[in-house]
Design a protein around this motif. Structure first.
Motif, PDB file in Angstrom:
ATOM      1  N   MET A  32     -49.855-100.058 -21.042  1.00  0.00           N
ATOM      2  CA  MET A  32     -49.198-100.560 -19.835  1.00  0.00           C
ATOM      3  C   MET A  32     -47.784-101.038 -20.107  1.00  0.00           C
ATOM      4  SD  MET A  32     -51.103-100.026 -17.286  1.00  0.00           S
ATOM      5  CE  MET A  32     -50.491-101.098 -15.980  1.00  0.00           C
ATOM      6  N   LEU A  33     -47.571-101.665 -21.252  1.00  0.00           N
ATOM      7  CA  LEU A  33     -46.232-102.160 -21.572  1.00  0.00           C
ATOM      8  C   LEU A  33     -45.266-101.029 -21.893  1.00  0.00           C
ATOM      9  CD1 LEU A  33     -47.199-105.278 -23.720  1.00  0.00           C
ATOM     10  CD2 LEU A  33     -46.113-105.301 -21.457  1.00  0.00           C
ATOM     11  N   GLU A  34     -45.769 -99.954 -22.467  1.00  0.00           N
ATOM     12  CA  GLU A  34     -44.906 -98.835 -22.828  1.00  0.00           C
ATOM     13  C   GLU A  34     -44.796 -97.786 -21.726  1.00  0.00           C
ATOM     14  OE1 GLU A  34     -45.355 -98.722 -27.706  1.00  0.00           O
ATOM     15  OE2 GLU A  34     -46.591 -97.352 -26.493  1.00  0.00           O
ATOM     16  N   GLY A  35     -45.687 -97.851 -20.721  1.00  0.00           N
ATOM     17  CA  GLY A  35     -45.760 -96.774 -19.737  1.00  0.00           C
ATOM     18  C   GLY A  35     -44.726 -96.820 -18.635  1.00  0.00           C
ATOM     19  N   GLY A  36     -44.093 -97.963 -18.422  1.00  0.00           N
ATOM     20  CA  GLY A  36     -43.131 -98.093 -17.344  1.00  0.00           C
ATOM     21  C   GLY A  36     -42.858 -99.550 -17.046  1.00  0.00           C
ATOM     22  N   LEU A  74     -52.899-109.169 -28.200  1.00  0.00           N
ATOM     23  CA  LEU A  74     -51.626-109.883 -28.320  1.00  0.00           C
ATOM     24  C   LEU A  74     -51.010-109.707 -29.694  1.00  0.00           C
ATOM     25  CD1 LEU A  74     -51.976-113.320 -26.494  1.00  0.00           C
ATOM     26  CD2 LEU A  74     -50.861-111.222 -25.712  1.00  0.00           C
ATOM     27  N   GLU A  75     -51.829-109.637 -30.721  1.00  0.00           N
ATOM     28  CA  GLU A  75     -51.284-109.426 -32.066  1.00  0.00           C
ATOM     29  C   GLU A  75     -50.468-108.143 -32.116  1.00  0.00           C
ATOM     30  OE1 GLU A  75     -52.741-109.618 -36.727  1.00  0.00           O
ATOM     31  OE2 GLU A  75     -54.222-109.385 -35.125  1.00  0.00           O
ATOM     32  N   ASP A  76     -50.924-107.143 -31.372  1.00  0.00           N
ATOM     33  CA  ASP A  76     -50.227-105.856 -31.332  1.00  0.00           C
ATOM     34  C   ASP A  76     -49.055-105.860 -30.359  1.00  0.00           C
ATOM     35  OD1 ASP A  76     -49.850-103.004 -31.745  1.00  0.00           O
ATOM     36  OD2 ASP A  76     -50.855-102.691 -29.822  1.00  0.00           O
ATOM     37  N   CYS A  77     -49.153-106.647 -29.267  1.00  0.00           N
ATOM     38  CA  CYS A  77     -48.239-106.442 -28.143  1.00  0.00           C
ATOM     39  C   CYS A  77     -47.407-107.643 -27.711  1.00  0.00           C
ATOM     40  CB  CYS A  77     -49.040-105.971 -26.926  1.00  0.00           C
ATOM     41  SG  CYS A  77     -49.888-104.405 -27.149  1.00  0.00           S
ATOM     42  N   LEU A  78     -47.629-108.827 -28.289  1.00  0.00           N
ATOM     43  CA  LEU A  78     -46.918-109.999 -27.796  1.00  0.00           C
ATOM     44  C   LEU A  78     -45.406-109.829 -27.935  1.00  0.00           C
ATOM     45  CD1 LEU A  78     -46.905-112.813 -26.619  1.00  0.00           C
ATOM     46  CD2 LEU A  78     -47.281-113.736 -28.923  1.00  0.00           C
ATOM     47  N   GLY A  79     -44.969-109.337 -29.058  1.00  0.00           N
ATOM     48  CA  GLY A  79     -43.535-109.129 -29.252  1.00  0.00           C
ATOM     49  C   GLY A  79     -42.963-108.152 -28.247  1.00  0.00           C
ATOM     50  N   LEU A  80     -43.688-107.097 -27.965  1.00  0.00           N
ATOM     51  CA  LEU A  80     -43.244-106.097 -26.992  1.00  0.00           C
ATOM     52  C   LEU A  80     -43.133-106.704 -25.601  1.00  0.00           C
ATOM     53  CD1 LEU A  80     -42.592-103.134 -26.328  1.00  0.00           C
ATOM     54  CD2 LEU A  80     -45.058-102.715 -26.138  1.00  0.00           C
ATOM     55  N   ALA A  81     -44.122-107.515 -25.207  1.00  0.00           N
ATOM     56  CA  ALA A  81     -44.082-108.158 -23.891  1.00  0.00           C
ATOM     57  C   ALA A  81     -42.897-109.105 -23.776  1.00  0.00           C
ATOM     58  CB  ALA A  81     -45.390-108.903 -23.635  1.00  0.00           C
ATOM     59  N   LEU A  82     -42.644-109.871 -24.830  1.00  0.00           N
ATOM     60  CA  LEU A  82     -41.500-110.797 -24.806  1.00  0.00           C
ATOM     61  C   LEU A  82     -40.183-110.044 -24.723  1.00  0.00           C
ATOM     62  CD1 LEU A  82     -42.731-113.339 -27.521  1.00  0.00           C
ATOM     63  CD2 LEU A  82     -42.594-113.738 -25.054  1.00  0.00           C
ATOM     64  N   ASP A  83     -40.066-108.968 -25.468  1.00  0.00           N
ATOM     65  CA  ASP A  83     -38.832-108.176 -25.444  1.00  0.00           C
ATOM     66  C   ASP A  83     -38.559-107.607 -24.056  1.00  0.00           C
ATOM     67  OD1 ASP A  83     -38.374-108.663 -28.111  1.00  0.00           O
ATOM     68  OD2 ASP A  83     -39.179-106.733 -28.800  1.00  0.00           O
ATOM     69  N   GLN A  84     -39.646-107.223 -23.345  1.00  0.00           N
ATOM     70  CA  GLN A  84     -39.480-106.595 -22.039  1.00  0.00           C
ATOM     71  C   GLN A  84     -39.464-107.606 -20.894  1.00  0.00           C
ATOM     72  OE1 GLN A  84     -42.515-103.609 -21.602  1.00  0.00           O
ATOM     73  NE2 GLN A  84     -41.588-102.229 -23.100  1.00  0.00           N
ATOM     74  N   LEU A 113     -42.635-115.306 -33.738  1.00  0.00           N
ATOM     75  CA  LEU A 113     -42.217-115.220 -32.340  1.00  0.00           C
ATOM     76  C   LEU A 113     -42.231-116.603 -31.704  1.00  0.00           C
ATOM     77  CD1 LEU A 113     -44.375-112.127 -31.288  1.00  0.00           C
ATOM     78  CD2 LEU A 113     -41.930-112.130 -31.840  1.00  0.00           C
ATOM     79  N   SER A 114     -41.353-116.784 -30.730  1.00  0.00           N
ATOM     80  CA  SER A 114     -41.327-118.012 -29.946  1.00  0.00           C
ATOM     81  C   SER A 114     -41.929-117.712 -28.587  1.00  0.00           C
ATOM     82  CB  SER A 114     -39.892-118.521 -29.779  1.00  0.00           C
ATOM     83  OG  SER A 114     -39.852-119.656 -28.942  1.00  0.00           O
ATOM     84  N   VAL A 115     -43.029-118.392 -28.240  1.00  0.00           N
ATOM     85  CA  VAL A 115     -43.742-118.077 -27.004  1.00  0.00           C
ATOM     86  C   VAL A 115     -44.051-119.351 -26.242  1.00  0.00           C
ATOM     87  CG1 VAL A 115     -46.002-118.104 -28.160  1.00  0.00           C
ATOM     88  CG2 VAL A 115     -45.716-116.838 -26.018  1.00  0.00           C
ATOM     89  N   LYS A 116     -43.877-119.288 -24.924  1.00  0.00           N
ATOM     90  CA  LYS A 116     -44.185-120.412 -24.050  1.00  0.00           C
ATOM     91  C   LYS A 116     -45.533-120.138 -23.384  1.00  0.00           C
ATOM     92  CE  LYS A 116     -40.207-119.697 -22.128  1.00  0.00           C
ATOM     93  NZ  LYS A 116     -39.057-119.735 -21.182  1.00  0.00           N
ATOM     94  N   VAL A 117     -46.512-120.982 -23.711  1.00  0.00           N
ATOM     95  CA  VAL A 117     -47.877-120.781 -23.235  1.00  0.00           C
ATOM     96  C   VAL A 117     -48.251-121.894 -22.262  1.00  0.00           C
ATOM     97  CG1 VAL A 117     -50.299-120.490 -23.896  1.00  0.00           C
ATOM     98  CG2 VAL A 117     -48.488-119.709 -25.435  1.00  0.00           C
ATOM     99  N   ALA A 118     -48.827-121.509 -21.139  1.00  0.00           N
ATOM    100  CA  ALA A 118     -49.358-122.469 -20.175  1.00  0.00           C
ATOM    101  C   ALA A 118     -50.865-122.265 -20.055  1.00  0.00           C
ATOM    102  CB  ALA A 118     -48.700-122.305 -18.816  1.00  0.00           C
ATOM    103  N   VAL A 119     -51.559-123.345 -19.731  1.00  0.00           N
ATOM    104  CA  VAL A 119     -53.019-123.315 -19.658  1.00  0.00           C
ATOM    105  C   VAL A 119     -53.482-123.855 -18.308  1.00  0.00           C
ATOM    106  CG1 VAL A 119     -55.166-124.196 -20.646  1.00  0.00           C
ATOM    107  CG2 VAL A 119     -53.248-123.634 -22.145  1.00  0.00           C
ATOM    108  N   VAL A 120     -54.347-123.101 -17.656  1.00  0.00           N
ATOM    109  CA  VAL A 120     -54.973-123.548 -16.416  1.00  0.00           C
ATOM    110  C   VAL A 120     -56.444-123.812 -16.700  1.00  0.00           C
ATOM    111  CG1 VAL A 120     -55.586-122.953 -14.047  1.00  0.00           C
ATOM    112  CG2 VAL A 120     -53.370-122.231 -14.979  1.00  0.00           C
TER     113      VAL A 120
END
Length: 581
Positions: A32-36, A74-84, A113-120
């Motif tokens: 999904m992250l790479e598809g568009g 996330l181990e595979d894709c967190l960096g990709l999501a942040l970049d995009q 990586l630097s990530v901002k996480v919120a919890v509900v």
């Protein structure tokens, strides 16, 4: 986050899905992250059975209780999501959202990586179950709404982790934040609920589990769905270009019928009127979902209560060739006589899968299955399974079983209970550590069932041919606790006028004999050219109870489609008509 938060409130919010259940395609997040382009990527990891699994995990280790496969993605894709600049919103927190968030932060640190996480959270009522009259469940979790997720999105969280929220909330929350919807904008909220309901189960919206699957191009690896949500709550349901599967009015209608009760689809923030929705093909793999009408939410929240119901075991005999009924009767009599201690519940099912004049041994075989349940594990263990095996050399000719004797295993029981909207402490912990209490809605309305089932008269359509119902009708079925639903739809107004008159509750009971002694409720949804049936009690005490061999009623609709009815010849394709003359 660049793309979602910086967009104009009048722009489309593009929300994708990468998981429909705990165990879905692991590679989907990257696909999904790479598809568009996307603004938000959601994942639904929780179901009634999953809550039981996570509850048992947490009972063994208090640091667990969340969907661990989400961490692998996330181990595979967190960096990709942040970049995009794609925000990730998922209910993977399960029974331990803070623990899941801690694991994400630890993962990000390892990856540099630097990530901002919120919890509900605040959904977990397990410790208060007794005082709330919920019994003594293994886990008790209220279905929270979307405004906690919205607050996390407004705080620019990169990843939003929730516990038990409604399946649609992971879509509704980002839309609330993006368009600044207010709690009383019920039509907009309902529209996003509809979009969320369509994409929550992943590839079921793009041709997966679709009745007319032979019409779907390239179903080898269907793409995951996307909802392009607009300011008024309408949306386009689509998928990334070049991916498998398809998005049509039929695939979307099929998913809208999945696991519903009646014309009111209730959530904590609004009630969606399913009878208000209009679907329109808007181009290849693009369906416009519009017209959703929303009503005030109910004053109570649904609570998922799961507990260990006892222990179960099962053994299956294979019966081959002639005299199947007599062989089954002998095996049952012998096993029950061999039991030194009888389990509290013993049920037998004979599946007549044998054929006349079989050309293979498999086609000559039927299966007799006995299921034992009891609060005492010993009564369904070797004492039970050994009794089934020990008759093998003194029973019917050709006797053999599908498994060796074994121990029993615990089974779960699901029960839906209700508490007032203000009982859970619906809370969001923002990336900076600030905790914010989400207030309960101030405008509510008691939820009244809406079984729109006006009397109809079967229309005359001239000559008919006796063919499977599925020749002209699609169906989608599923579970709601101990109840099952099956939605049936057709593709034209004329076909619906016929179906509406033919497929009554009494006719459904004739076609599905299992339902004859059960309460069946029918709801008409003319805009979708559909009928929905809720069959109460078909699934016993829920999926983990395994009351029938299809414990979630996934294939109930396909059984109905296989039953023969008299269909007007004008609706039947010529090839189907010829094959059933």
């Amino acid at each position: 986050m660049s793309s979602a938060s910086a967009a104009s409130p009048h722009a489309v919010l593009r929300i994708g899905n990468c998981s429909g259940f705990y165990g879905d395609r692991l590679a989907a997040m990257r696909e999904m992250l790479e598809g568009g382009p996307l603004d938000v990527l959601t994942g639904d990891y929780l179901a009634e059975l999953t809550m039981l699994i996570l509850g048992r995990d947490r009972a063994k280790d208090p640091t667990l209780g969340y969907a661990r496969t989400f961490l692998r993605q996330l181990e595979d894709c967190l960096g990709l999501a942040l970049d995009q600049g794609v925000r990730i919103v998922a209910n993977a927190g399960g029974l331990n959202p803070p623990g899941c968030a801690t694991a994400i932060r630890d993962l990000a640190e390892r990856l540099g990586l630097s990530v901002k996480v919120a919890v509900v959270d605040g959904d977990d009522l397990t410790d208060r179950a007794g005082e709330l009259g919920l019994g003594q469940p293994l886990a008790a979790n209220a279905y929270l709404g979307a405004f906690g997720i919205a607050a996390a999105c407004r705080a620019d969280a990169d990843v939003v982790i929730t516990g038990r929220v409604t399946d649609a909330s992971v879509v509704v929350g980002p839309a609330i934040a993006h368009f600044d919807w207010q709690p009383t904008e019920f039509d907009a909220l309902a529209g996003a609920m509809a979009a969320g309901h369509v994409i929550e189960c992943g590839t079921q919206a793009t041709g997966g589990n679709f009745a007319f699957f032979r019409d779907v191009p390239d179903l080898t690896r269907p793409g995951f769905p996307i909802a392009e949500i607009r300011r008024d709550g309408s949306s386009i349901i689509t998928k990334h270009p070049g991916t498998g599967g398809t998005v049509t009015v039929d695939t979307v209608a099929s998913q809208l019928l999945y696991e519903i009760q009646d014309a009111r689809y209730a959530g904590p923030d609004a009630v969606l009127r399913l009878d208000s929705i209009t679907l329109e093909q808007n181009g290849p793999d693009r369906v416009l979902l519009s017209g959703a009408h929303g009503e005030a939410p109910p004053p109570d929240l649904k609570v998922s209560c799961t507990r260990i119901g006892g222990f179960r075991n099962e053994m299956s005999f294979v019966l081959t060739g002639l005299d199947i009924e007599a062989k089954a009767e002998l095996a049952q009599r012998q096993v029950e006589a061999a039991l030194t201690v009888r389990p509290e519940e013993l049920s037998w099912t004979l599946a007549r899968t044998d054929h006349d004049d079989p050309d293979s041994q498999a086609r000559a075989a039927a299966t007799l299955t006995v299921v034992a349940r009891d609060p005492d594990e010993a009564k369904v263990g070797r004492a039970f399974s050994g009794a089934a095996v020990e008759i093998a050399l003194g029973s019917y000719p050709g006797c053999f079983l599908t498994s060796p004797p074994g121990r029993g295993s615990a089974y779960g029981v699901y029960e839906a209970r209700y508490v007032a909207q203000d009982v859970p402490g619906h809370t969001v912990t923002l990336p900076d550590g600030t905790r914010q209490l989400i207030p309960a809605p101030t405008t509510t309305s008691p939820l009244e069932p809406l079984h729109i089932d006006t009397s109809v008269t079967e229309e005359r359509h001239g000559p008919t041919v006796n063919v499977p119902l599925g020749t002209v009708a699609g169906a989608r079925s599923g579970d709601k606790g101990g109840n099952a639903n099956v939605g049936v739809w057709v593709r034209s107004d004329a076909e619906f006028a016929w179906l509406d008159g033919v497929l009554t509750v009494d006719r459904l009971r004739e076609l599905l004999p299992e339902t004859r002694e059960l309460t069946v409720i029918r709801t008409r949804l003319p805009r979708l050219r559909a009928l929905n049936f809720v069959i109460e009690g078909l699934l016993g005490e829920g999926v983990a109870y395994a009351a029938r061999f299809d414990p979630q009623a996934k294939a109930l609709g396909e059984w109905l489609r296989a039953r023969h009815v008299d269909v007007p010849t004008e609706f039947v394709p010529s090839t189907a008509e010829e094959s059933h003359r």
